[in-house]
Design an enzyme around this catalytic site. Structure first.
Site, mmCIF file in Angstrom:
data_model
loop_
_atom_site.group_PDB
_atom_site.id
_atom_site.type_symbol
_atom_site.label_atom_id
_atom_site.label_comp_id
_atom_site.label_asym_id
_atom_site.label_seq_id
_atom_site.Cartn_x
_atom_site.Cartn_y
_atom_site.Cartn_z
ATOM 1 C CG LEU A 360 -0.132 -7.571 -1.171
ATOM 2 C CD1 LEU A 360 -1.725 -8.509 -1.573
ATOM 3 C CD2 LEU A 360 0.915 -7.555 -1.729
ATOM 4 N N GLY A 361 -0.867 -3.426 1.517
ATOM 5 C CA GLY A 361 -1.004 -1.915 2.045
ATOM 6 C C GLY A 361 -1.944 -2.411 2.747
ATOM 7 N N GLY A 364 -9.500 2.253 3.563
ATOM 8 C CA GLY A 364 -10.465 2.090 4.063
ATOM 9 C C GLY A 364 -11.047 0.971 5.267
ATOM 10 N N GLY A 366 -9.189 -1.484 6.415
ATOM 11 C CA GLY A 366 -7.898 -2.174 7.068
ATOM 12 C C GLY A 366 -7.028 -2.736 6.620
ATOM 13 C CB VAL A 368 -4.444 -6.244 1.549
ATOM 14 C CG1 VAL A 368 -4.809 -7.529 0.555
ATOM 15 C CG2 VAL A 368 -5.949 -4.921 1.500
ATOM 16 C CG ASP A 479 -15.121 3.246 -2.449
ATOM 17 O OD1 ASP A 479 -14.976 4.140 -2.800
ATOM 18 O OD2 ASP A 479 -14.512 2.928 -1.534
HETATM 19 N N1 LIG Z 1 -6.648 -9.259 -4.071
HETATM 20 C C1 LIG Z 1 -5.575 -8.540 -3.817
HETATM 21 N N2 LIG Z 1 -4.413 -8.761 -4.939
HETATM 22 C C2 LIG Z 1 -3.181 -7.739 -4.162
HETATM 23 N N3 LIG Z 1 -2.704 -6.917 -3.805
HETATM 24 C C3 LIG Z 1 -3.626 -6.195 -3.427
HETATM 25 C C4 LIG Z 1 -5.331 -6.886 -3.682
HETATM 26 N N4 LIG Z 1 -6.120 -6.809 -2.455
HETATM 27 C C5 LIG Z 1 -5.713 -5.341 -2.220
HETATM 28 N N5 LIG Z 1 -4.591 -5.488 -2.420
HETATM 29 C C6 LIG Z 1 -3.696 -4.638 -2.567
HETATM 30 O O1 LIG Z 1 -3.632 -3.320 -0.560
HETATM 31 C C7 LIG Z 1 -4.425 -2.422 -0.855
HETATM 32 C C8 LIG Z 1 -5.150 -1.993 -0.100
HETATM 33 O O2 LIG Z 1 -6.734 -2.306 -0.934
HETATM 34 P P1 LIG Z 1 -7.345 -2.122 -0.357
HETATM 35 O O3 LIG Z 1 -8.049 -2.126 1.616
HETATM 36 O O4 LIG Z 1 -8.463 -2.495 -1.521
HETATM 37 O O5 LIG Z 1 -7.672 -0.274 -0.397
HETATM 38 P P2 LIG Z 1 -8.720 0.732 -0.093
HETATM 39 O O6 LIG Z 1 -9.669 0.612 0.633
HETATM 40 O O7 LIG Z 1 -8.215 2.404 -0.385
HETATM 41 O O8 LIG Z 1 -9.334 0.362 -2.032
HETATM 42 C C9 LIG Z 1 -4.186 -1.934 -2.186
HETATM 43 O O9 LIG Z 1 -3.351 -0.523 -2.711
HETATM 44 C C10 LIG Z 1 -3.202 -3.174 -3.117
HETATM 45 O O10 LIG Z 1 -1.919 -2.512 -3.561
#
Ligand SMILES: Nc1ncnc2c1ncn2[C@@H]1O[C@H](COP(=O)(O)OP(=O)(O)O)[C@@H](O)[C@H]1O
Ligand SMILES: *[C@@H]1O[C@H](CO)[C@@H](O)[C@H](O)[C@H]1NC(C)=O
Ligand SMILES: *[C@@H]1O[C@H](CO)[C@@H](O)[C@H](O)[C@H]1NC(C)=O
Ligand SMILES: *[C@@H]1O[C@H](CO)[C@@H](O)[C@H](O)[C@H]1NC(C)=O
Ligand SMILES: *[C@@H]1O[C@H](CO)[C@@H](O)[C@H](O)[C@H]1NC(C)=O
Ligand SMILES: *[C@@H]1O[C@H](CO)[C@@H](O)[C@H](O)[C@H]1NC(C)=O
Ligand SMILES: *[C@@H]1O[C@H](CO)[C@@H](O)[C@H](O)[C@H]1NC(C)=O
Ligand SMILES: *[C@@H]1O[C@H](CO)[C@@H](O)[C@H](O)[C@H]1NC(C)=O
Ligand SMILES: *[C@@H]1O[C@H](CO)[C@@H](O)[C@H](O)[C@H]1NC(C)=O
Length: 667
Positions: A360-361, A364, A366, A368, A479
């Protein structure tokens, strides 16, 4: 007698003074070459070291750490008769070896600095070069760097996560280019983090239109004839009479080794080439296989024996792998967490083996992954956090679990966790509409209308109020920002990632200067006190309000200089009694004027540099509901007018703007 003594002493002193002043010009070095660093006397600090086989190791695998390495004596960088900077030429061979592919440290910079003491700089995205006050182009830095940047940081206008850039007193590169080298058939891309040794040449020729050239190539090819970056620069005001030369490097959340294998430097000349056969060997480079002749000489039976042994080892390895595939860490104390403890096998199957397609992405902490739990068919998001320290894990898990009990419709629920060697997996409710920042910045595919934005604001405010005041203990989010707000199927805003930043606090050295949070949302007092509390959360919430109302990031490198720092700009608009000028232009006239004014004003009040003037979340919620007036915005110590400084942009113009960070640090 006394007079004689005095005269004698004066004479001796004078004599020594003459000796020193007459010797020193002879002693100043203007060129050096290190083919390996075995007997070098470089100035090392931070986590740098020289390995026993002569590698200059800039970083070991510790996280959020930095290092500086300098040639121990300053070099005379100016022509004493003309006062102009001298030409110089340097070359070095480096290698970056990340522990996990694609998840890396922040890179290396070659640096000219007037000071050898960079102790007040920060690691991670600050590259060990600057801190949050100095990174915007403070002309008193006198720092010129060529960055080999392996992370994309939109706050500093980075172009990608694999580029070279020229930095003048600032982390905003004046020129940057994707890592590549010229060949007979055009430019060929390179990966800075491949682990292969790469050579860089940096050349500056002082003249009417001084060219600054940066070239990079694998060591297996000769120096490319066309540099990657070749630009006219003016170093006159940046370079001082004496400058130190060296390297800086930093790691963030992911362990990465940065090495220098060789380095040469010449003032007014051309850097010496390296004898590649004498380079110190890198660790983990597979050793050369034995000559085939040996096998030919061996009797046939010997060959068969070797093959059999190899086959046996291979089978064993595959077996071991299979066993290891689902292995996890489970200790006695964890039994009490029963249902919240997921098995690794379930998560592995849910995410189809952590397939890239399910990604999903990455943030900072790791990566997801999206997943569907095998037995229940529940959709989840699994966050993989790498974490080596086992100490403090028990407390951390206990905290995670207690956080998992938080339940509010504007929080992303944590369903449970799983632990493996060096890795923690957190299982969250899946949010089908992803994170909020996607709908706001960089020409979003679909734009949120004002009604949706106002609803998200109220939702997030009530989620944060719940964390701060309505649960049995105070929970600090640490954050809050648009990219940490996720949208559920009804486009409600939900806060994610709460409490996770505590991961940094457990088992780490309290004396190291690492600040958790994101630039632009960090309350100004936070770097000094290091203590997150509800009012630092309110500060970040203020930044988030302005983001939604203005449709911009808190720091926007591409904006006009006076609009670059969002909060300062909105404040200026308010001073001119035209606060609505700051609203998101993409909304055109489709917004509610009263609500827009309210959100912009609240954003300013919450972002007040002085924590004592920031409201509590309860008051924010009441203002949003219309049940109480907006808290008054205090003008006190907002922006000191003398805190402007210059920043060079791409056109080499010198423009001036207010610094958020400088003015705030005066408070
Ligand atoms: N519970 C979730 N459901 C759907 N997508 C998620 C969820 N948690 C995180 N993501 C996706 O994973 C990406 C990275 O999340 P995250 O690690 O929280 O990023 P950051 O550390 O930049 O806030 C987010 O941009 C989001 O699109
Ligand atoms: C390097 O310095 C030495 C003296 O330290 C000098 O003899 C030599 O010419 C210099 N080489 C170059 C290329 O400047
Ligand atoms: C940074 O490096 C120092 C010195 O090696 C070490 O003591 C410290 O634990 C490291 N910090 C982190 C966060 O790993
Ligand atoms: C310094 O500048 C003068 C001209 O201004 C030039 O003749 C001389 O060669 C320069 N010296 C060095 C070391 O570059
Ligand atoms: C470096 O500077 C800091 C202050 O910025 C100071 O406390 C420290 O003593 C200095 N270190 C050295 C080695 O001079
Ligand atoms: C940032 O660095 C400058 C100079 O190096 C120092 O004076 C200042 O105190 C530092 N700021 C913080 C917040 O550490
Ligand atoms: C090189 O990288 C750039 C930027 O990532 C990309 O646009 C380009 O297509 C790449 N070129 C090749 C030949 O892969
Ligand atoms: C820099 O590169 C240009 C070609 O773009 C070349 O003409 C010039 O000589 C180079 N300068 C130095 C100092 O190598
Ligand atoms: C370089 O900048 C200095 C002042 O910073 C200026 O005096 C000088 O004329 C500039 N040189 C060129 C070639 O533009």
């Amino acid at each position: 007698m006394k007079k004689m003594m005095m005269m004698f002493i004066t004479f001796i002193l004078f004599f020594f003074f003459c000796m020193i002043t007459s010797i020193s010009p002879l002693e100043t070095t203007t060129n050096f070459t290190f083919n390996g660093f075995q007997h070098s006397n470089l100035h090392l600090d931070g986590i740098s070291s020289i390995t026993s086989n002569g590698l200059l190791r800039l970083t070991d695998t510790s996280k959020h750490n930095k290092s500086h390495v300098f040639f121990p004596t300053p070099l005379p960088f100016k022509n004493s008769s003309s006062g102009l900077p001298l030409s110089f030429s340097t070359s070095f061979i480096f290698s970056i070896i990340p522990e996990y592919k694609d998840l890396t440290g922040h890179g290396i910079t070659f640096v000219l600095s007037h000071s050898i003491n960079l102790s007040s700089t920060l690691p991670s995205q600050y590259l060990g070069l600057f801190n949050q006050t100095t990174c915007f182009g403070d002309p008193s830095n006198h720092v010129l760097a060529v960055e080999l940047d392996t992370n994309l940081n939109p706050d500093f206008g980075d172009i990608d996560n694999n580029h070279l850039g020229i930095d003048f007193n600032s982390l905003f590169s004046i020129y940057a280019s994707h890592a590549s080298y010229s060949t007979a058939d055009g430019f060929k891309n390179l990966s800075l983090v491949s682990g292969d040794p790469l050579q860089v040449w940096i050349e500056y020729e002082q003249s009417e239109n001084s060219l600054f050239n940066v070239t990079i190539a694998p060591i297996s090819v000769p120096k490319p004839t066309v540099p990657l970056i070749s630009k006219v620069v003016n170093l006159s005001s940046l370079v001082l009479d004496e400058m130190y030369v060296g390297f800086t490097s930093s790691t963030g959340s992911f362990p990465t080794s940065h090495y220098i294998l060789a380095w040469s430097f010449v003032l007014n000349g051309k850097a010496q080439a390296f004898d590649l056969s004498k380079l110190p060997p890198l660790p983990l480079v597979p050793s050369k296989s034995k000559p085939l002749v040996l096998f030919i000489l061996l009797p046939v039976i010997g060959v068969i024996l070797v093959l059999m042994v190899m086959a046996f080892v291979l089978v064993m390895m595959v077996k071991k792998r299979k066993k290891k595939r689902y292995s996890e860490l489970l200790e006695d104390w964890e039994t009490e967490y029963g249902p919240q403890r997921f098995s690794y096998k379930d998560l592995f199957l849910a995410t189809k083996g952590f397939e890239d397609e399910e990604l999903l992405g990455a943030g900072g902490f790791g990566r997801v992954y999206k997943g569907v739990l095998p037995k229940t068919n529940i959709q989840v998001a699994v966050k993989k956090v790498s974490h080596e320290s086992r100490q403090g894990m028990r407390e951390f898990i206990a905290e995670i679990i207690s956080i998992g009990k938080l339940s509010h419709r504007n929080l992303v629920r944590l369903l449970g966790y799983c632990r493996r060697e060096g890795e923690l997996l957190l299982v969250y409710e899946f949010m089908p509409n992803g994170s909020l920042d996607r709908y706001l910045f960089n020409e979003p595919k679909s734009l949120l209308d004002w009604e949706q934005r106002y609803r998200i604001i109220k939702g997030v405010a009530s989620g944060l109020l719940y964390l701060h005041e309505e649960w049995e203990q105070v929970v600090i989010h640490r954050d809050v920002k648009a990219s940490n707000i996720l949208l559920d199927c009804d486009m409600n805003g939900r806060l994610g990632d709460f409490g996770l930043s505590r991961l940094y606090d457990h088992g780490s050295d309290p004396q190291t200067t690492h600040v958790v949070g994101t630039l632009g949302y960090l309350a100004p007092e936070l770097p000094n006190t290091g203590k997150a509390n509800t009012s630092t959360d309110v500060y970040a919430f203020g930044g988030f309000l302005l983001e939604l109302a203005c449709g911009r990031r808190p720091i926007d490198a591409k904006a006009m200089p006076e609009e670059m720092i969002l909060v300062d700009w909105v404040y200026e608009c308010w001073k001119k009694d035209q606060i609505l000028d700051a609203r998101d232009a993409n909304l055109r006239e489709n917004y509610n004027t009263e609500e827009m004014k309210l959100v912009l004003m609240l954003g300013l009040v919450c972002s007040h540099p002085n924590p004592k003037y920031r409201p509590a979340m309860r008051a924010v919620m009441q203002a949003l509901d219309g049940s109480a007036p907006i808290p008054l915005l205090s003008d006190e110590c907002w922006i000191a007018d003398n805190s402007t400084f210059s920043f060079r942009d791409d056109d080499n113009n010198t423009t001036r703007y207010h610094s958020l960070a400088t003015s705030f640090s005066d408070v």
